[in-house]
Write an enzyme that holds these catalytic residues in place. Structure first.
Site, PDB file in Angstrom:
ATOM      1  N   ASP A 250       0.865  -1.175   0.000  1.00 49.99           N
ATOM      2  CA  ASP A 250       0.000   0.000   0.000  1.00 49.99           C
ATOM      3  C   ASP A 250       0.898   1.221   0.000  1.00 49.99           C
ATOM      4  OD1 ASP A 250      -2.381  -1.396   0.231  1.00 49.99           O
ATOM      5  OD2 ASP A 250      -3.038  -0.340   2.043  1.00 49.99           O
TER       6      ASP A 250
ATOM      7  N   GLU B 225      -8.210  -8.116   0.366  1.00 55.31           N
ATOM      8  CA  GLU B 225      -7.658  -8.684   1.604  1.00 55.31           C
ATOM      9  C   GLU B 225      -8.349  -9.994   1.989  1.00 55.31           C
ATOM     10  OE1 GLU B 225      -5.764  -6.367   4.965  1.00 55.31           O
ATOM     11  OE2 GLU B 225      -7.804  -6.645   5.714  1.00 55.31           O
TER      12      GLU B 225
HETATM   13  C1  5GW Z   1      -9.304   5.548  -2.537  1.00 58.48           C
HETATM   14  C2  5GW Z   1     -10.437   5.631  -1.769  1.00 58.48           C
HETATM   15  C3  5GW Z   1     -10.793   4.586  -0.976  1.00 58.48           C
HETATM   16  C4  5GW Z   1      -9.985   3.454  -0.953  1.00 58.48           C
HETATM   17  C5  5GW Z   1      -8.854   3.373  -1.733  1.00 58.48           C
HETATM   18  C6  5GW Z   1      -8.534   4.408  -2.552  1.00 58.48           C
HETATM   19  C7  5GW Z   1      -7.323   4.357  -3.350  1.00 58.48           C
HETATM   20  C8  5GW Z   1      -6.387   3.363  -3.109  1.00 58.48           C
HETATM   21  C9  5GW Z   1      -7.014   5.331  -4.335  1.00 58.48           C
HETATM   22  O1  5GW Z   1      -7.796   6.261  -4.641  1.00 58.48           O
HETATM   23  N1  5GW Z   1      -5.834   5.290  -4.999  1.00 58.48           N
HETATM   24  C10 5GW Z   1      -4.923   4.297  -4.730  1.00 58.48           C
HETATM   25  O2  5GW Z   1      -3.846   4.308  -5.339  1.00 58.48           O
HETATM   26  N2  5GW Z   1      -5.206   3.321  -3.822  1.00 58.48           N
HETATM   27  C11 5GW Z   1      -4.217   2.249  -3.603  1.00 58.48           C
HETATM   28  O3  5GW Z   1      -4.817   1.156  -2.967  1.00 58.48           O
HETATM   29  C12 5GW Z   1      -3.106   2.760  -2.687  1.00 58.48           C
HETATM   30  O4  5GW Z   1      -1.889   2.093  -2.983  1.00 58.48           O
HETATM   31  C13 5GW Z   1      -3.624   2.339  -1.337  1.00 58.48           C
HETATM   32  O5  5GW Z   1      -2.609   2.295  -0.364  1.00 58.48           O
HETATM   33  C14 5GW Z   1      -4.209   0.974  -1.676  1.00 58.48           C
HETATM   34  C15 5GW Z   1      -5.255   0.447  -0.685  1.00 58.48           C
HETATM   35  O6  5GW Z   1      -6.163   1.458  -0.350  1.00 58.48           O
HETATM   36  P1  5GW Z   1      -6.152   2.079   1.112  1.00 58.48           P
HETATM   37  O7  5GW Z   1      -4.727   2.256   1.547  1.00 58.48           O
HETATM   38  O8  5GW Z   1      -6.981   3.319   1.139  1.00 58.48           O
HETATM   39  O9  5GW Z   1      -6.853   0.933   1.946  1.00 58.48           O
HETATM   40  P2  5GW Z   1      -6.759   0.728   3.524  1.00 58.48           P
HETATM   41  O10 5GW Z   1      -7.289  -0.660   3.729  1.00 58.48           O
HETATM   42  O11 5GW Z   1      -5.354   0.885   3.974  1.00 58.48           O
HETATM   43  O12 5GW Z   1      -7.637   1.776   4.159  1.00 58.48           O
HETATM   44 MN    MN Z   2      -3.564   1.397   3.151  1.00 59.32          MN
END
Ligand code: 5GW
Ligand code: MN
Length: 277
Positions: free
Chosen positions: A137, A227
């Site tokens: 991530d 996940e």
């Molecule tokens: C945007 C809004 C909600 C959830 C994910 C996104 C999002 C994720 C995005 O707009 N752009 C993006 O590149 N991502 C990728 O997916 C990032 O690498 C991010 O770290 C990964 C997982 O989403 P996260 O980090 O928001 O999820 P959680 O489970 O850590 O909250």
């Molecule tokens: Mn994340």
């Protein structure tokens, strides 16, 4: 110089895979062996939409200081804005490629489609250049060594919020209609970090992607998206190495005596700002 064994935590799985905690290993020995074997590491990370400006440069600059220092590292950044100029200082033997991906309108799709992109880039590029792959991530910051001790055939991370909880609290997918459905498991793994040999990571990404697509055809979505599928895959294909939550910690949890070092930290997140289009 002797390494105390850790008696306060589980250091081995039932299938005899090590669970890596600070104090259990000599980093120098791992580095020497991996240099001798010619190990090289690809790192994949997605920075789509606002996540590019919000997190990518901090992630990569911190990685330059802490991730696999001393080994060749190739970054693969997946973004909808590959023309964006990054302010990153790459060390010797470290390269970066920007790869264009589509910006899905649903964030669940951004997250799940990572599996397809990872398997494709391993097939087209990574397998010719790197022995190992780690997938991250982007909303994280390296704060300590994340080194060659973490390399193995199939590597999974214990989720910081679940590692100390009884299994009944694990948030596996419990819907029998989903391919991610599982009743029992070994651990609750965190999808923010996984890795292994390019072959193993390709199989994992392909396996998860196929199940994600099958769910889509059946109009179901697993509870925690990619996940949930990762946890199912790792239940059926046991990892050969498990990383303690020292490898991906959230400071909001507060003090824990078993967390003796933090190597990667969750970056603060402004959900309101990031999750509105
Ligand atoms: C945007 C809004 C909600 C959830 C994910 C996104 C999002 C994720 C995005 O707009 N752009 C993006 O590149 N991502 C990728 O997916 C990032 O690498 C991010 O770290 C990964 C997982 O989403 P996260 O980090 O928001 O999820 P959680 O489970 O850590 O909250
Ligand atoms: Mn994340």
């Amino acid at each position: 110089f002797h390494f105390r064994s850790r008696t306060d935590v589980q250091t081995c799985t039932t299938w005899k895979a090590p669970i890596l905690w600070e104090g259990m290993f000599d980093p120098e020995v791992y580095d020497q062996n991996h240099k001798k074997e010619g190990s090289s590491v690809a790192l994949t990370v997605f920075a789509v939409g606002r996540y590019l400006d919000e997190y990518l440069e901090t992630f990569l600059n911190s990685s330059e200081h802490h991730f696999m220092v001393g080994l060749p590292v190739s970054y693969y950044v997946f973004t909808d804005m590959p023309e964006k100029v990054l302010h990153i200082h790459l060390g010797p033997q470290r390269t970066l490629k920007m790869i264009k991906v589509q910006r899905h309108s649903r964030w669940q799709d951004i997250s799940m489609m990572r599996m397809k992109a990872i398997s494709d880039v391993i097939e087209s590029d990574i397998r010719h250049h790197s022995t190992h792959v780690f997938c991250f991530d982007v909303d994280q910051v390296f704060t300590g060594r994340f080194g060659s001790e973490a390399l193995g055939d199939s590597v999974a991370l214990l989720h910081a919020y679940y590692y100390h909880l009884p299994k009944i609290f694990y948030t596996y997918d419990r819907n029998p209609k989903s391919k991610a459905y599982m009743e029992n498991g070994d651990f609750y793994y965190h999808a923010a970090v996984f890795g292994g040999s390019w072959k193993s990571v390709k199989s994992l990404a392909e396996g998860c992607y196929q199940n994600i697509m099958e769910d889509k055809q059946n109009n179901v979505e697993a509870l925690w998206h990619d996940e949930s599928h990762l946890n199912k895959y790792l239940w059926l294909h046991k990892p050969s190495r498990v990383l303690s939550p020292e490898y991906c910690w959230d400071t909001h949890i507060g003090y824990r005596s078993d967390i003796q070092v933090t190597r990667l930290l969750w970056a603060p997140k402004q959900y309101d700002k990031l999750r509105t289009p």
